[in-house]
Design a protein around this motif. Structure first.
Motif, PDB file in Angstrom:
ATOM      1  N   THR A   5       0.811  -1.222   0.000  1.00  0.00           N
ATOM      2  CA  THR A   5       0.000   0.000   0.000  1.00  0.00           C
ATOM      3  C   THR A   5       0.839   1.264   0.000  1.00  0.00           C
ATOM      4  N   PHE A   6       2.096   1.180   0.381  1.00  0.00           N
ATOM      5  CA  PHE A   6       3.046   2.296   0.415  1.00  0.00           C
ATOM      6  C   PHE A   6       2.758   3.306   1.520  1.00  0.00           C
ATOM      7  N   THR A   7       1.538   3.392   1.976  1.00  0.00           N
ATOM      8  CA  THR A   7       1.164   4.475   2.882  1.00  0.00           C
ATOM      9  C   THR A   7       0.022   4.037   3.793  1.00  0.00           C
ATOM     10  N   SER A   8      -0.139   4.756   4.895  1.00  0.00           N
ATOM     11  CA  SER A   8      -1.322   4.581   5.747  1.00  0.00           C
ATOM     12  C   SER A   8      -2.113   5.886   5.797  1.00  0.00           C
ATOM     13  N   ARG A   9      -1.886   6.748   4.811  1.00  0.00           N
ATOM     14  CA  ARG A   9      -2.582   8.027   4.738  1.00  0.00           C
ATOM     15  C   ARG A   9      -3.666   7.949   3.678  1.00  0.00           C
ATOM     16  N   TYR A  10      -4.781   8.579   3.958  1.00  0.00           N
ATOM     17  CA  TYR A  10      -5.949   8.477   3.075  1.00  0.00           C
ATOM     18  C   TYR A  10      -6.486   9.858   2.711  1.00  0.00           C
ATOM     19  N   GLY A  11      -6.798  10.028   1.434  1.00  0.00           N
ATOM     20  CA  GLY A  11      -7.422  11.265   0.981  1.00  0.00           C
ATOM     21  C   GLY A  11      -6.587  12.481   1.308  1.00  0.00           C
TER      22      GLY A  11
END
Length: 210
Positions: A5-11
Motif C-alpha cells: 500500500t506504500f502508505t497509511s494516509r488516506y485522501g
C-alpha cells in the motif's frame, strides 16, 4: 485486503510530500468505503517504515456477481497490481477475485399446481441483472422458473410444470467441477483453445467436489 500500500494516509489526511495517499478502493465498478463517519474500518502499515499494509472497506450498492478489487495510491504509485494466485475463474469463464451473493428471505407460495403457471415472487436483497452483470436466473428445484420481473427487493417468475424426473439432490453455485483430459495436450501458443475442449476429447474425466 493486504498488499503493498506504500502508505497509511488516506485522501487529504496528509500534506507531507512524497509519502503518497490512498485515494480510492474499488470492488467491481463501485467504490468501497474505507471509513464509517470519521473512523477507518481498518487501514495501517505492518510497521511504520514498511511499504506493506492492510485495509478493510465496506462495499457499496446491491450488485451481485464476480468482481475484481483494486486501489489507487497517489503519484508516483498509481493503481494496484494483483498477484496472479488471487484470481479465480467463474462458471461463465470470467476472471475474478471476489464474489457477492443475493440473499433470499421469503417466497410468496409454498405450494402450487403440478401443471405449472404459478407466478412466484421471491423476496430478498441485492437482486441485480443490470450490465455488466449476468442475467438473473431462478430455479424451483432443478427446473427453470421463467423470470418476468426483477427489482432490488424481489423477483417474479413463472413456475414450470412439474418434471417427470426429480433429482435426488440439487446443485448450487458453490463448489468445484473438475474437468480434465489426461492425454490431450495444448502448447503455450494454443492456450485459448482450452475452452473449446469438451467431453468428446480424448481421455475426458469429470469430478464434482462439494
Amino acid at each position: 485486503m493486504e498488499g503493498k500500500t506504500f502508505t497509511s494516509r488516506y485522501g487529504s489526511d496528509s500534506t507531507q510530500p512524497g509519502t503518497g495517499n490512498l485515494l480510492r478502493v474499488y470492488v467491481g465498478p463501485r467504490e468501497c468505503d474505507l471509513k464509517y463517519n470519521d473512523n477507518f474500518y481498518g487501514f495501517e502499515l505492518r510497521y511504520w517504515s514498511s511499504l506493506y499494509g492492510y485495509l478493510k472497506c465496506k462495499t457499496k450498492g446491491s450488485s451481485v456477481g464476480f468482481h475484481n478489487v483494486t486501489y489507487i495510491v497517489s503519484s508516483p504509485y498509481g493503481r494496484s497490481m494483483v498477484v496472479a494466485d488471487l484470481y479465480h475463474v467463474s462458471y461463465t469463464d470470467e476472471i475474478y477475485m471476489f464474489q457477492t451473493y443475493t440473499a433470499i428471505t421469503s417466497i410468496s407460495h409454498s405450494v402450487g399446481s403440478k401443471a405449472g403457471g404459478l407466478t412466484l415472487t421471491i423476496y430478498g436483497n441485492h437482486f441485480d441483472e443490470r450490465a455488466p452483470y449476468s442475467k438473473l436466473r431462478a430455479y424451483v428445484g432443478d427446473t427453470v422458473c421463467d423470470v418476468k420481473n426483477v427489482t432490488d427487493e424481489y423477483v417474479e417468475c413463472i413456475v414450470a410444470a412439474d418434471p417427470q424426473y426429480t433429482a435426488s439432490k440439487f446443485e448450487g453455485n458453490r463448489g468445484v467441477h473438475f474437468e480434465y483430459w489426461t492425454w490431450t495436450t495444448k502448447g503455450e501458443n494454443d492456450l485459448d483453445n482450452i475452452l473449446s475442449l469438451n467431453s468428446s476429447n480424448h481421455r475426458y474425466k469429470f469430478k464434482n467436489d462439494r
